[in-house]
Every structure is written in C-alpha cells, then in structure tokens.
Write an enzyme that holds these catalytic residues in place. Structure first.
Site, PDB file in Angstrom:
ATOM      1  N   HIS A  22      13.639 -14.080   5.496  1.00  0.00           N
ATOM      2  CA  HIS A  22      12.960 -15.236   6.160  1.00  0.00           C
ATOM      3  C   HIS A  22      13.092 -16.148   4.767  1.00  0.00           C
ATOM      4  O   HIS A  22      13.480 -17.445   5.144  1.00  0.00           O
ATOM      5  CB  HIS A  22      11.419 -15.052   6.615  1.00  0.00           C
ATOM      6  N   ASP A 114       9.214 -21.752   9.637  1.00  0.00           N
ATOM      7  CA  ASP A 114       9.788 -20.582  10.063  1.00  0.00           C
ATOM      8  C   ASP A 114       8.880 -20.308  11.635  1.00  0.00           C
ATOM      9  O   ASP A 114       7.684 -20.260  11.552  1.00  0.00           O
ATOM     10  CB  ASP A 114       9.307 -19.345   9.271  1.00  0.00           C
ATOM     11  N   GLN A 337      23.544  -9.085  -2.874  1.00  0.00           N
ATOM     12  CA  GLN A 337      24.421  -8.864  -1.767  1.00  0.00           C
ATOM     13  C   GLN A 337      25.594  -9.342  -1.535  1.00  0.00           C
ATOM     14  O   GLN A 337      26.570  -9.206  -1.062  1.00  0.00           O
ATOM     15  CB  GLN A 337      23.559  -8.601  -0.298  1.00  0.00           C
ATOM     16  N   HIS A 352      22.252  -2.483   8.817  1.00  0.00           N
ATOM     17  CA  HIS A 352      21.308  -2.317   9.876  1.00  0.00           C
ATOM     18  C   HIS A 352      21.348  -3.310  10.601  1.00  0.00           C
ATOM     19  O   HIS A 352      20.754  -3.495  11.795  1.00  0.00           O
ATOM     20  CB  HIS A 352      19.911  -2.314   9.134  1.00  0.00           C
TER      21      HIS A 352
HETATM   22  N1  UDP Z   1      19.659  -8.452   0.374  1.00  0.00           N
HETATM   23  C1  UDP Z   1      20.121  -8.644  -0.879  1.00  0.00           C
HETATM   24  N2  UDP Z   1      20.191  -7.319  -1.764  1.00  0.00           N
HETATM   25  C2  UDP Z   1      19.982  -6.076  -1.050  1.00  0.00           C
HETATM   26  C3  UDP Z   1      19.705  -6.104   0.329  1.00  0.00           C
HETATM   27  C4  UDP Z   1      19.552  -7.194   1.124  1.00  0.00           C
HETATM   28  O1  UDP Z   1      19.996  -9.626  -1.787  1.00  0.00           O
HETATM   29  O2  UDP Z   1      20.156  -5.336  -1.856  1.00  0.00           O
HETATM   30  C5  UDP Z   1      19.432  -9.554   1.060  1.00  0.00           C
HETATM   31  C6  UDP Z   1      20.475  -9.860   1.880  1.00  0.00           C
HETATM   32  O3  UDP Z   1      21.716 -10.770   1.382  1.00  0.00           O
HETATM   33  C7  UDP Z   1      19.774 -10.710   3.109  1.00  0.00           C
HETATM   34  C8  UDP Z   1      18.528 -10.406   3.090  1.00  0.00           C
HETATM   35  O4  UDP Z   1      18.369  -9.564   1.847  1.00  0.00           O
HETATM   36  O5  UDP Z   1      19.938 -12.178   2.927  1.00  0.00           O
HETATM   37  C9  UDP Z   1      17.926  -9.363   4.161  1.00  0.00           C
HETATM   38  O6  UDP Z   1      17.736 -10.006   5.433  1.00  0.00           O
HETATM   39  P1  UDP Z   1      18.320  -9.437   6.949  1.00  0.00           P
HETATM   40  O7  UDP Z   1      17.913 -10.679   7.950  1.00  0.00           O
HETATM   41  O8  UDP Z   1      19.833  -8.920   6.897  1.00  0.00           O
HETATM   42  O9  UDP Z   1      17.508  -8.146   7.059  1.00  0.00           O
HETATM   43  P2  UDP Z   1      15.754  -7.737   6.865  1.00  0.00           P
HETATM   44  O10 UDP Z   1      15.706  -7.406   5.229  1.00  0.00           O
HETATM   45  O11 UDP Z   1      14.999  -8.960   7.241  1.00  0.00           O
HETATM   46  O12 UDP Z   1      15.683  -6.950   7.597  1.00  0.00           O
END
Ligand code: UDP
Length: 463
Positions: A22, A114, A337, A352
């Site tokens: 978020h 949000d 990421q 996921h």
């Molecule tokens: N992310 C990251 N590093 C990691 C894993 C995830 O920076 O090792 C970031 C990814 O780039 C994304 C966010 O965490 O922007 C995860 O958001 P997402 O909606 O995909 O999944 P959630 O964590 O909310 O299930």
C-alpha cells in the site's frame, strides 16, 4: 528554497495503510503529484516513517497514529480491532496534522487516502476539504466488489453454479474470484472493510485506480459513465517507465532490508533471460509442502533462481534441498524488486500475483508464472494468462498445492518454445503500453493533470 518549493500550487495529504503493498503505490502517487508542482505530504504510522525516504522527491513524511505506535497490526488482538483502532486514532491525528497547516501558505486542500481507510472521508468533510480514494487493486477486482454492492453478484457464490456475466469482464470461474468473495466467512473483517468502501465511494470527489485504461480497456469502456474511477497507474517509479522525474529510481520505502546486497552482482554473472525470480510479496506465508514443491520444481527446471523468502520461512526448506543448491540458486530475505525485475538476466517471475508485483512485471516486460494464494491474487493470475497473455497460471492439485511438475511445466512454457515467444511478444507490448500511459500526454498522465487542474480551480472548498 528549491525550485520545486517555489512552484508549489496546493497541498495534498496522501494517507496510506501501513503495509508495503500500500505504501509503495501511494507514495509513488504523492511523488507524481509533487513532480507536477503540488506540495505532497505522506501520512503514515510512526513505525513506518523511518523506513520511508521521500524528501529528495519533494514529499514530506508525517506520522499519524493507528493506536499501536510500536508495531501496528501485530500488536492488535484482531484485524477488526486494528481497523477500529486505526479509525479512532487515525481520524484524530490526521485531522491534527492537517490543522497544523491551516492558515498557512501550505493549507491542505485534499486528502488522497488508501481506499481501505474510509474514515478519511469524514475527516475531509469535517475540515471542509476534498477527498479522493486511491484504490490499490485492479479495476476488475474493484468492479467485482461493486457488483456485490449493487446486487449483481450475490454472496455466498455457489462454486458449482455459473457466475453471472458482468459488464466489461471476461467470463470468470469460481477459482478466479478474490478470496474475500470466494470465502467470505474466512475473511469477514476484510470483506466488511471493502464493502464499507463501496457504500461511501460516491461521497468522494475523486476515485483513483492504480491501473491504466489500455490494461483494463473493456472494463474502462463499459463503466466509463457508470462509475467514478479515474485510472492513473501504473504507479511505478519513473526511471522504469517514462523517465521524466529526475532521480525517481525507487519507491523510497522499504519495511525490510536485504541481509545481503550481492544479489545484483550474482545476477550480473548469469546469461541473458536465464534466471527465475521467485517472490510471494510481503505478506504471504506458504505452507511447508508448497515450499517444498516449488523448491523441487525449480531444481527440476535446471535453471538459476533467486528466491525471496523471509528468514523464518527458510525453515520450511529441507536440508537436502539447501545442500543441493550450490551456485544454482540464491535465497534472500528481501531485495529491491524493481532492480531485480529490470535486470537482463531475469527470464521468468514466479509470483503470488499481488497487484503491485503484477504492475511491476508488466511495466518491466517480465514473463510470469502465477501461483496465487489469497486476496485479489487469483483474479490477477487469471488475467496474466488469459487476458494479457504475459504468462501462465499454475494449477493446484486436489490438495490445493501446486506440484513440482506443474511448476516445472509452467517455467518451461514461459521460458522456451513457441508459447514463450508469444508470451514475450505480449510482455513487450504491455511494457510499451504501460510506458505510454504515464508518459506526457498518455491516458494516466492526462488524468493526473486533469485532477490537478480541477483541484486548483476549486482550490479550497470553503473559499
Ligand atoms: N517487494 C520488494 N522486495 C521484495 C518483495 C517485494 O521490494 O523482496 C515489493 C514489490 O516491489 C511490491 C511490494 O513489495 O511493490 C509488494 O506488493 P504486492 O502488491 O505485490 O504484494 P503484497 O506484499 O501486498 O502481498
């Protein structure tokens, strides 16, 4: 006073829910607004403030309380109790923050919040300023909840019955539905919060969706006159898309840090499009047997992999597997990421299907294998395979587990042979289309400009 400060035209407070998935898109939106001359302040909980570095991008970060100032949600007895506490403490502290600026040159004229945090509308109303909901899921998922709200889709949904056809959406199976709809009893606190959003959505002055018109074009066409959503995404740092915002090379928020930073160097040593990146985002915890199946699916693929797994999760891996990895794989607690997905060595992303991860995969043109777990992920996975054609959705067996054979098969489909060529072509097209949407004159860029224009014309609700 720097140039950005001199040209600031109005002040918007952007309120985020304190989770990585978020914070990233809302902070990115705040940065976009700041880059276009608005003053933007991000309001978040005290324990997340220190993980956010947005001042260089012109965004000030200010704390507001959720009532659990040490650790947030983890300290709360239940999600329901947490949401209630956030509403009470958040309403009060958000109003205090905004009042701090009243009667100054930087008086706040709008709250962008949000959409989970519906109480922000009441704060805006009480202070006589504008409110804009920011929807951090796809327009498709938003429209499914809207269908429930309007009585076009009834809960509980019968898994055996055909789902009604819904405007702008492809035919959906039960397994494509967000878990909050498919299993409403298990997720009742989330569902209550989401349905509350729907019931007040029309009270907002704007509703923003972190998506773009081309990406959900059928829905955008079908709903344009029927709903208030304005598509402004993908909210991914500018360096990865339009490259118009100087220095905008990362979100600038990370609730975890990689325990090692040599992964990029490790990727540098690997051939083009050869490495599988595996990540289940910031929240998912996989069952031990699912971890094992993914592990042996990766091994069977005979390819290099980078697997992001929180430290306590690695206990689910067998010693036999860990011993067998050598240089073929790297397991890390967290990474940047975007840097990984944009690295030339990455040829496949096992995901996921969290919405931000999907937008990042699309924006960077990486073929995906969807292994959805809950929330909106099943719906996103359906679109990855059947609508955008940028990857495959792994099928679960009778026990609800994706087998090692299925993992290996999906990897092969997105990385080699004719099917992979088609997927790679779609990936390139969507990457270009995402870039177009946020570039100057693109659909999302124009929508953001229109918001700023309208906001400044109205300026203050009271004036
Ligand atoms: N992310 C990251 N590093 C990691 C894993 C995830 O920076 O090792 C970031 C990814 O780039 C994304 C966010 O965490 O922007 C995860 O958001 P997402 O909606 O995909 O999944 P959630 O964590 O909310 O299930």
């Amino acid at each position: 006073m720097n140039k950005r400060m001199e040209t600031q035209k109005g002040h918007v407070v952007v309120l985020t829910y304190p989770a990585q998935g978020h914070i990233n898109p809302l902070l990115q939106f705040a940065k976009r607004l700041a880059s276009k001359g608005l003053k933007a302040t991000l309001a978040t909980t005290p324990y997340t403030v220190k993980s956010i570095h947005a001042e260089p991008a012109g965004v000030q970060v200010e704390p507001i309380s959720d009532g659990f100032d040490e650790g947030g949600y983890k300290q709360a007895p239940s999600l329901q109790a947490y949401m209630e506490s956030f509403k009470q403490a958040g309403s009060r502290t958000l109003a205090e923050l905004i009042k701090k600026f009243s009667n100054t040159d930087a008086a706040v004229i709008c709250i962008v919040y949000d959409s989970m945090l519906t109480w922000a509308v009441d704060v805006a109303r009480e202070l006589n300023i504008y409110s804009a909901a920011f929807v951090p899921v796809s327009a498709t998922v938003f429209s499914l909840f809207r269908s429930i709200h309007h009585g076009h889709l009834h809960l509980p949904v019968n898994p055996q019955a055909r789902l009604p056809s819904l405007p702008g959406l492809p035919p959906l199976d039960f397994s494509d539905l967000p878990s909050f709809i498919a299993e409403p009893v298990t997720h009742s606190a989330y569902l209550t919060a989401i349905m509350e959003q729907q019931s007040i959505i029309e009270e907002n002055d704007w509703v923003f969706g972190n998506t773009f018109e081309e990406l959900e074009s059928e829905l955008a066409k079908a709903m344009s006159s029927l709903w208030p959503m304005v598509m402004i995404g993908p909210m991914v740092p500018s360096a990865y898309l339009d490259q118009q915002i100087e220095g905008d090379t990362s979100y600038g928020a990370s609730l975890w840090n990689p325990t090692s930073d040599h992964y990029l160097k490790w990727l540098d040593t690997k051939p083009l499009n050869s490495v599988i990146y595996v990540s289940f985002g910031s929240m998912v915890s996989l069952a031990a047997n699912q971890v094992e199946e993914i592990a042996y699916g990766l091994k069977a693929s005979n390819r290099h992999f980078l697997w992001i797994m929180k430290d306590h999760e690695t206990e689910k891996l067998s010693m036999e597997f860990l011993r067998s990895i050598d240089d073929s794989g790297l397991i890390l607690n967290w990474c940047n990421q975007l840097e990984v997905l944009s690295h030339w060595s990455i040829g496949c992303y096992i995901t996921h299907c969290g919405w931000n991860s999907i937008l990042e995969g699309l924006s960077l043109g990486v073929p995906m294998v969807g292994v959805p777990q809950w929330s909106d992920q099943p719906t996103n996975a359906k679109f990855v395979e059947d609508v955008w054609r940028v990857g495959k959705r792994a099928k679960t067996n009778e026990e609800g587990v994706v087998s090692r054979e299925e993992i290996e098969k999906c990897i092969s489909k997105v990385m080699v042979g004719e099917s992979s060529e088609e997927i790679k072509r779609s990936c390139c097209q969507w990457r270009e289309s995402a870039r177009r949407a946020v570039s100057k004159g693109g659909s999302s860029d124009k929508n953001i400009d229109a918001f700023i224009g309208a906001l400044l014309k109205k300026k203050s609700k009271s004036s």
